[in-house]
Design an enzyme around this catalytic site. Structure first.
Site, mmCIF file in Angstrom:
data_model
loop_
_atom_site.group_PDB
_atom_site.id
_atom_site.type_symbol
_atom_site.label_atom_id
_atom_site.label_comp_id
_atom_site.label_asym_id
_atom_site.label_seq_id
_atom_site.Cartn_x
_atom_site.Cartn_y
_atom_site.Cartn_z
ATOM 1 N N LEU A 177 0.952 -1.280 -0.007
ATOM 2 C CA LEU A 177 -0.154 0.057 -0.192
ATOM 3 C C LEU A 177 0.984 1.311 -0.037
ATOM 4 O O LEU A 177 1.807 1.123 0.574
ATOM 5 C CB LEU A 177 -0.944 -0.131 1.417
ATOM 6 C CG LEU A 177 -1.752 -1.233 1.333
ATOM 7 C CD1 LEU A 177 -2.736 -1.074 2.821
ATOM 8 C CD2 LEU A 177 -2.472 -1.328 0.273
ATOM 9 N N GLU A 178 0.702 2.150 -0.822
ATOM 10 C CA GLU A 178 1.365 3.612 -0.810
ATOM 11 C C GLU A 178 0.355 4.517 -0.149
ATOM 12 O O GLU A 178 -0.644 5.112 -0.434
ATOM 13 C CB GLU A 178 1.413 3.983 -2.147
ATOM 14 C CG GLU A 178 2.161 3.011 -2.954
ATOM 15 C CD GLU A 178 1.430 2.798 -4.596
ATOM 16 O OE1 GLU A 178 0.233 3.012 -4.499
ATOM 17 O OE2 GLU A 178 1.840 1.943 -5.266
#
Length: 182
Positions: free
Chosen positions: A140-141
């Site tokens: 996840l960014e």
């Protein structure tokens, strides 16, 4: 007057019943799996314990196909009772607790949850596609677009994944196929 017939193939998003059917058939696997996390057309995914924070450098670097975030970030783990502090404007890489395994007829798409997006917490900058044939945790960014510091904890249902049937089988063989770390 000629009449043209155009054939359009639409991607089919799987409903809860279809998701559960694909899990039973072994075409889709979520580990660990909790049936309570399955919604009408998605599965909620929880925040894992593995993260990568960018080093504060005012240096420019060349963006190309060989870019490697490991060169300008550091990895760390949090215990379940600890919190991840994200400053306003900061980007942190994290992983889902769940591992996703897809066969070659299904792909997925990650999306943030609206309750968190409304306070400025984003879970991906632009890489929402989960390729067919993967067997990995999702990176996840996580970015804080709010004007204040946010605090989140591993185990939080931070995002959701939807699944789509492909028009023909395909298989991803890139370097992230079996990723376990951000």
């Amino acid at each position: 007057m000629k009449l043209c017939l155009i054939s359009v193939i639409e991607s089919m998003m799987l409903s809860k019943n279809e998701i559960l059917k694909e899990i039973r058939k072994g075409n889709l696997k979520v580990t660990p799996f909790d049936k309570k996390n399955v919604g009408p057309c998605s599965i909620d995914l929880r925040l894992g314990n593995n993260f990568r924070r960018f080093k504060s450098k005012k240096k420019m670097f060349l963006v190309n196909e060989n870019v490697n975030e490991n060169n300008f970030s550091q990895k760390f783990n949090l215990k379940n009772n600890k919190f991840l502090i994200i400053k306003s404007g900061e980007l942190v890489l994290g992983t889902t607790l769940e591992k996703i395994k897809l066969n070659n007829s299904i792909c997925g798409k990650l999306d943030g949850r609206s309750r968190f997006a409304r306070i400025g917490l984003m879970v991906h900058v632009s890489s929402s596609l989960v390729q067919p044939g993967v067997n990995n945790v999702q990176v996840l960014e996580i970015i804080n677009l709010s004007p204040f510091t946010l605090s989140i904890q591993p185990g939080l249902k931070i995002c959701q994944i939807t699944f789509h049937k492909l028009s023909s089988p395909a298989n991803y063989n890139g370097k992230f196929k079996r990723q376990t770390q951000p």
